[in-house]
Design a protein around this motif. Structure first.
Motif, PDB file in Angstrom:
ATOM      1  N   LYS A  71      12.066   7.495 -65.756  1.00  0.00           N
ATOM      2  CA  LYS A  71      11.249   6.424 -66.339  1.00  0.00           C
ATOM      3  C   LYS A  71      10.367   5.751 -65.291  1.00  0.00           C
ATOM      4  N   ILE A  72      10.741   5.897 -64.004  1.00  0.00           N
ATOM      5  CA  ILE A  72       9.901   5.366 -62.923  1.00  0.00           C
ATOM      6  C   ILE A  72       8.553   6.087 -62.925  1.00  0.00           C
ATOM      7  N   HIS A  73       8.609   7.394 -63.153  1.00  0.00           N
ATOM      8  CA  HIS A  73       7.391   8.198 -63.139  1.00  0.00           C
ATOM      9  C   HIS A  73       6.569   8.005 -64.418  1.00  0.00           C
ATOM     10  N   THR A  74       7.243   7.818 -65.534  1.00  0.00           N
ATOM     11  CA  THR A  74       6.525   7.661 -66.807  1.00  0.00           C
ATOM     12  C   THR A  74       6.055   6.234 -67.032  1.00  0.00           C
ATOM     13  N   GLY A  75       6.681   5.277 -66.297  1.00  0.00           N
ATOM     14  CA  GLY A  75       6.340   3.867 -66.483  1.00  0.00           C
ATOM     15  C   GLY A  75       7.027   3.243 -67.680  1.00  0.00           C
ATOM     16  N   GLU A  76       7.910   3.998 -68.306  1.00  0.00           N
ATOM     17  CA  GLU A  76       8.606   3.513 -69.504  1.00  0.00           C
ATOM     18  C   GLU A  76       9.644   2.447 -69.146  1.00  0.00           C
ATOM     19  N   LYS A  77       9.606   1.323 -69.870  1.00  0.00           N
ATOM     20  CA  LYS A  77      10.575   0.242 -69.691  1.00  0.00           C
ATOM     21  C   LYS A  77      11.022  -0.230 -71.072  1.00  0.00           C
ATOM     22  N   PRO A  78      11.976   0.487 -71.661  1.00  0.00           N
ATOM     23  CA  PRO A  78      12.342   0.238 -73.063  1.00  0.00           C
ATOM     24  C   PRO A  78      13.193  -1.005 -73.308  1.00  0.00           C
ATOM     25  N   TYR A  79      13.743  -1.600 -72.238  1.00  0.00           N
ATOM     26  CA  TYR A  79      14.625  -2.756 -72.402  1.00  0.00           C
ATOM     27  C   TYR A  79      13.860  -4.023 -72.006  1.00  0.00           C
ATOM     28  N   THR A  80      13.627  -4.904 -72.982  1.00  0.00           N
ATOM     29  CA  THR A  80      12.769  -6.071 -72.782  1.00  0.00           C
ATOM     30  C   THR A  80      13.548  -7.377 -72.879  1.00  0.00           C
ATOM     31  N   CYS A  81      13.271  -8.281 -71.934  1.00  0.00           N
ATOM     32  CA  CYS A  81      13.886  -9.616 -71.958  1.00  0.00           C
ATOM     33  C   CYS A  81      13.251 -10.435 -73.072  1.00  0.00           C
ATOM     34  N   GLN A  82      14.060 -11.012 -73.927  1.00  0.00           N
ATOM     35  CA  GLN A  82      13.563 -11.786 -75.064  1.00  0.00           C
ATOM     36  C   GLN A  82      13.035 -13.158 -74.649  1.00  0.00           C
ATOM     37  N   VAL A  83      13.346 -13.569 -73.420  1.00  0.00           N
ATOM     38  CA  VAL A  83      12.894 -14.876 -72.945  1.00  0.00           C
ATOM     39  C   VAL A  83      11.503 -14.787 -72.312  1.00  0.00           C
ATOM     40  N   CYS A  84      11.320 -13.818 -71.396  1.00  0.00           N
ATOM     41  CA  CYS A  84      10.052 -13.745 -70.650  1.00  0.00           C
ATOM     42  C   CYS A  84       9.274 -12.453 -70.876  1.00  0.00           C
TER      43      CYS A  84
ATOM     44  N   LYS B 246       9.711  -9.502 -69.851  1.00  0.00           N
ATOM     45  CA  LYS B 246       9.690  -8.539 -68.759  1.00  0.00           C
ATOM     46  C   LYS B 246      10.461  -7.290 -69.158  1.00  0.00           C
ATOM     47  N   GLY B 247       9.920  -6.115 -68.819  1.00  0.00           N
ATOM     48  CA  GLY B 247      10.554  -4.861 -69.196  1.00  0.00           C
ATOM     49  C   GLY B 247      11.396  -4.264 -68.090  1.00  0.00           C
ATOM     50  N   PHE B 248      12.422  -3.482 -68.472  1.00  0.00           N
ATOM     51  CA  PHE B 248      13.325  -2.865 -67.508  1.00  0.00           C
ATOM     52  C   PHE B 248      13.633  -1.425 -67.898  1.00  0.00           C
ATOM     53  N   ILE B 249      13.938  -0.624 -66.895  1.00  0.00           N
ATOM     54  CA  ILE B 249      14.215   0.794 -67.106  1.00  0.00           C
ATOM     55  C   ILE B 249      15.571   1.004 -67.759  1.00  0.00           C
ATOM     56  N   THR B 250      16.564   0.207 -67.378  1.00  0.00           N
ATOM     57  CA  THR B 250      17.919   0.353 -67.910  1.00  0.00           C
ATOM     58  C   THR B 250      18.432  -0.963 -68.485  1.00  0.00           C
ATOM     59  N   SER B 251      19.423  -0.852 -69.374  1.00  0.00           N
ATOM     60  CA  SER B 251      20.025  -2.045 -69.979  1.00  0.00           C
ATOM     61  C   SER B 251      20.788  -2.859 -68.946  1.00  0.00           C
ATOM     62  N   SER B 252      21.377  -2.176 -67.942  1.00  0.00           N
ATOM     63  CA  SER B 252      22.132  -2.891 -66.902  1.00  0.00           C
ATOM     64  C   SER B 252      21.215  -3.774 -66.062  1.00  0.00           C
ATOM     65  N   LYS B 253      19.993  -3.293 -65.783  1.00  0.00           N
ATOM     66  CA  LYS B 253      19.024  -4.098 -65.027  1.00  0.00           C
ATOM     67  C   LYS B 253      18.550  -5.288 -65.853  1.00  0.00           C
ATOM     68  N   LEU B 254      18.426  -5.083 -67.162  1.00  0.00           N
ATOM     69  CA  LEU B 254      18.058  -6.193 -68.044  1.00  0.00           C
ATOM     70  C   LEU B 254      19.142  -7.264 -68.036  1.00  0.00           C
ATOM     71  N   LYS B 255      20.407  -6.847 -68.090  1.00  0.00           N
ATOM     72  CA  LYS B 255      21.527  -7.799 -68.092  1.00  0.00           C
ATOM     73  C   LYS B 255      21.541  -8.620 -66.803  1.00  0.00           C
ATOM     74  N   ARG B 256      21.310  -7.953 -65.676  1.00  0.00           N
ATOM     75  CA  ARG B 256      21.280  -8.669 -64.386  1.00  0.00           C
ATOM     76  C   ARG B 256      20.142  -9.674 -64.366  1.00  0.00           C
ATOM     77  N   HIS B 257      19.001  -9.291 -64.932  1.00  0.00           N
ATOM     78  CA  HIS B 257      17.834 -10.172 -64.977  1.00  0.00           C
ATOM     79  C   HIS B 257      18.087 -11.402 -65.837  1.00  0.00           C
ATOM     80  N   GLN B 258      18.761 -11.233 -66.964  1.00  0.00           N
ATOM     81  CA  GLN B 258      18.954 -12.327 -67.910  1.00  0.00           C
ATOM     82  C   GLN B 258      19.730 -13.498 -67.321  1.00  0.00           C
TER      83      GLN B 258
END
Length: 284
Positions: free
Chosen positions: A56-69, A71-83
């Motif tokens: 997804k780094i190469h494709t630019g795909e970030k399917p997991y999105t923070c509902q507050v700001c 911001k998109g993330f490659i994995t759900s675990s990175k989204l959880k850390r961000h939240q």
């Protein structure tokens, strides 16, 4: 397993697993085997899921999105850390200084400030870093890469966080406020440096004369005194200076600029210190 048992045990570290496939994946940690290879950059991975996340780094795909700001993330675990940023939760405490951190990996990186450990080394200049992300940002100095651009002035930055701080210069926002004097700052580092004025703390020490400084940049400027280096040269008369500010003041002898003006008699001066000395005439 319904019994809750872990019948598959690693012979190297004795860790137990409920599935044979999980054990097989785990064993690759010890063998350093990476059987799944990215076709774009040839980087290897232990599992197919890790490879998929990487691609997804190469494709630019970030399917997991923070509902507050948003911001998109490659994995759900990175989204959880961000939240955790939005909740303000910092459940991981440093046992040395009691500082709270949002994630376990942030705690590990923070602890290296106490141990001095810098496990990530730049192959070009051999400078060490506490985290892989710090190393990646540093490497952009050598490549000249600045992937994050300001939409207002087009200035480029090596990190998204640096861009966010820069954008505050356009809005005039200063969200970081000193609790003692209420002075505002656009960056937390600016506030941290300012607070040392109140505490008297000078954590950056010259290795030659042991003089202390509030910031690393102040120490760098000071260290030139010991080396005798004068990197700033006047293009008019070729006179050399140890400090950029000293060159700037000197250049006013050529331009005639006197930016510091007495409010009583309107006399101009090249230096603020000269103005202060002059003002004593009026105050008696």
């Amino acid at each position: 397993m319904h019994t809750g048992g872990k019948p598959y045990t690693c012979e190297v570290c004795s860790k137990g697993f409920t599935r044979l496939s999980s054990l097989q994946v785990h064993q690759q940690i010890h063998t350093e085997e990476n059987p799944f290879t990215c076709e774009v950059c040839s980087k290897g991975f232990r599992t197919s899921s890790s490879l998929k996340s990487h691609q997804k780094i190469h494709t630019g795909e970030k399917p997991y999105t923070c509902q507050v700001c948003s911001k998109g993330f490659i994995t759900s675990s990175k989204l959880k850390r961000h939240q955790i940023i939005h909740t303000g939760e910092k459940p991981y405490k440093c046992q040395v200084c009691s500082k709270g951190l949002a994630s376990h990996i942030n705690l590990i990186v923070h602890q290296r400030t106490h141990t001095g450990e810098k496990p990530f080394t730049c192959e070009l200049c051999y400078q060490g870093f506490k985290s892989y992300s710090d190393l990646k940002r540093h490497q952009m100095i050598h490549t000249g890469e600045k992937p994050h651009s300001c939409k207002v002035c087009s200035k480029g930055f090596t990190s998204f966080q640096a861009l966010r701080y820069h954008q505050l210069t356009h809005t005039g926002e200063k969200p970081y406020t000193c609790k003692l004097c209420s002075k505002g700052f656009s960056q937390p580092s600016g506030l941290q440096e300012h607070q040392r004025i109140h505490t008297g703390e000078k954590p950056f020490t010259c290795e030659v004369c042991a003089k202390g400084f509030r910031t690393s940049t102040q120490r760098k400027r000071h260290q030139i005194i010991h080396t005798g280096e004068k990197p700033y040269t006047c293009q008019v008369c070729c006179k050399e200076f140890t400090l950029r500010n000293s060159l700037k003041v000197h250049q006013r002898t050529h331009t005639g600029e006197q930016p510091f003006r007495c409010e009583v008699c309107l006399k101009g001066f090249r230096r603020s210190s000269n103005l202060k000395n002059h003002q004593l005439i009026h105050t008696g």
